[in-house]
Enzyme design. Sequence first.
Site, PDB file in Angstrom:
ATOM      1  N   ASN A 178       6.253 -78.930  55.948  1.00  0.00           N
ATOM      2  CA  ASN A 178       6.635 -80.204  56.556  1.00  0.00           C
ATOM      3  C   ASN A 178       5.590 -80.521  57.631  1.00  0.00           C
ATOM      4  O   ASN A 178       5.688 -80.087  58.768  1.00  0.00           O
ATOM      5  CB  ASN A 178       8.036 -80.080  57.162  1.00  0.00           C
ATOM      6  CG  ASN A 178       8.565 -81.393  57.698  1.00  0.00           C
ATOM      7  OD1 ASN A 178       7.835 -82.366  57.843  1.00  0.00           O
ATOM      8  ND2 ASN A 178       9.851 -81.417  58.017  1.00  0.00           N
TER       9      ASN A 178
ATOM     10  N   GLU B 109      15.439 -80.052  55.969  1.00  0.00           N
ATOM     11  CA  GLU B 109      14.492 -80.702  55.068  1.00  0.00           C
ATOM     12  C   GLU B 109      13.683 -79.681  54.274  1.00  0.00           C
ATOM     13  O   GLU B 109      13.364 -79.913  53.104  1.00  0.00           O
ATOM     14  CB  GLU B 109      13.558 -81.610  55.875  1.00  0.00           C
ATOM     15  CG  GLU B 109      14.264 -82.823  56.455  1.00  0.00           C
ATOM     16  CD  GLU B 109      13.434 -83.560  57.480  1.00  0.00           C
ATOM     17  OE1 GLU B 109      13.361 -84.796  57.402  1.00  0.00           O
ATOM     18  OE2 GLU B 109      12.863 -82.898  58.373  1.00  0.00           O
TER      19      GLU B 109
ATOM     20  N   ARG C 123       6.520 -82.091  52.152  1.00  0.00           N
ATOM     21  CA  ARG C 123       7.209 -83.321  52.520  1.00  0.00           C
ATOM     22  C   ARG C 123       6.179 -84.423  52.735  1.00  0.00           C
ATOM     23  O   ARG C 123       5.232 -84.271  53.491  1.00  0.00           O
ATOM     24  CB  ARG C 123       8.013 -83.127  53.806  1.00  0.00           C
ATOM     25  CG  ARG C 123       8.681 -84.414  54.281  1.00  0.00           C
ATOM     26  CD  ARG C 123       9.041 -84.347  55.737  1.00  0.00           C
ATOM     27  NE  ARG C 123       9.555 -85.623  56.230  1.00  0.00           N
ATOM     28  CZ  ARG C 123       9.551 -85.988  57.504  1.00  0.00           C
ATOM     29  NH1 ARG C 123       9.043 -85.175  58.415  1.00  0.00           N
ATOM     30  NH2 ARG C 123      10.021 -87.144  57.881  1.00  0.00           N
TER      31      ARG C 123
ATOM     32  N   HIS D 151      13.004 -90.663  56.124  1.00  0.00           N
ATOM     33  CA  HIS D 151      13.995 -89.603  56.365  1.00  0.00           C
ATOM     34  C   HIS D 151      14.891 -89.356  55.145  1.00  0.00           C
ATOM     35  O   HIS D 151      15.963 -88.757  55.276  1.00  0.00           O
ATOM     36  CB  HIS D 151      14.895 -89.943  57.568  1.00  0.00           C
ATOM     37  CG  HIS D 151      14.202 -89.867  58.890  1.00  0.00           C
ATOM     38  ND1 HIS D 151      14.575 -90.639  59.968  1.00  0.00           N
ATOM     39  CD2 HIS D 151      13.159 -89.110  59.324  1.00  0.00           C
ATOM     40  CE1 HIS D 151      13.802 -90.369  61.001  1.00  0.00           C
ATOM     41  NE2 HIS D 151      12.937 -89.444  60.635  1.00  0.00           N
TER      42      HIS D 151
END
Length: 399
Positions: free
Chosen positions: A8, A381, A88, A177
């Site tokens: 991420n 996440e 991500r 998001h």
Amino acid sequence: MKKVLSINSGSSSLKISLFAMPLEKRLAKIMVDYSAEAKQLVTIKLPQKSLVAEHYTEKATPVELALKLLKKYQVIAADQEIAAVGHRIVAGGELFHQSTEITPGMLRKLESINELAPLHNPANVAGIRDAQQLLPNCPQIAVFDTAFHTDLPPENFLYALPMEYYRKYKVRKYGAHGTSHRFVAQQAATMLHRPLNELKLITLHLGSGASMTAIKNGKSCDTSMGFSPLTGLMMSTRSGDVDPSILVYLLKHHAFANMDECMRILNQRSGLLGVSEASSDMREIEREAEIDPQAALAVKMFVKRICDYIGSYWLELGGADALVFTGGIGENDSHLRELVSQRLQCLGVEFQSAQNQRRDLPFDFATAASRARLLVIPTDEELMIARDAYKLITAKQLI
């Protein structure tokens, strides 16, 4: 069992987790803060062990440091143990509607839409190139925040601009998001013991970046962030929704030199920081609010904008089965949750103040009579990225 690395990448930090899949067991969690030029602060959390922090002054990329730490603490013996890497990506535009394997052609397409998230996508791409160089034979998977919002109906994703701008430039709401909203929606369904495809949820990802999403039957039907992650709710340093005429007016009056400076102010000097003129950290602002009227005003504005979107999404969904608080503020700030919940009583939403003080997440702090549950669920996440990466490479038989 296969080991999947979730990356991420941000503009000044990077979060990495290594999972044993499909068990979803987190083997290590690493945070690299490379905002300071002279040194990098790296923390690693291992199961049943205390957090370890180290400073690195050597010139190494964040992914390279992470791999060194995984070997140093014997989480892996060699890079070859990593079966896949999931990344991500904040913005996929209209080019990418689902998680996908990263190829040279795909990466060129991704770089062509960097403008959609200028603070995030370039950092995401840098993380991809770094991982490709360090793990050249490992499948790399892109997981897009915007993918969850690709099913928005046209009346919700289009702006009231000449349609030519959408047809020619793809100007529309993309949201962000999505990885977080999708994860907590799945967790909410588990907590409520109901299928996700039967639920109406309003998810509130409240952190440094903040956004809200209306989810019906498992799909995003509206979301607060728009063409970029700048619009929607006010955030730590981002303005959120602003009348565009203000920007033209300020430019004419030389409040800023050019549009680049304007975007810097909107992204880095506005929001909670701009209003409070004290801090971008909600914890500090709430402490100051007791004695500082501007800090108190910043909190009130933040709460009002959250409630404005809740009201809009309540109508969009025709009510809600649950509101889900997540993100750094949503998970940890009981005072903020109470301020929001107090304003929802006109909707028949009732909360238990003592229950709202709990620390053992996840939990529900609504009363038995409340028309909607009030859930506090920690987002993950990195786990969502690992799930998508493992699912894709298994389906494609890449491992």
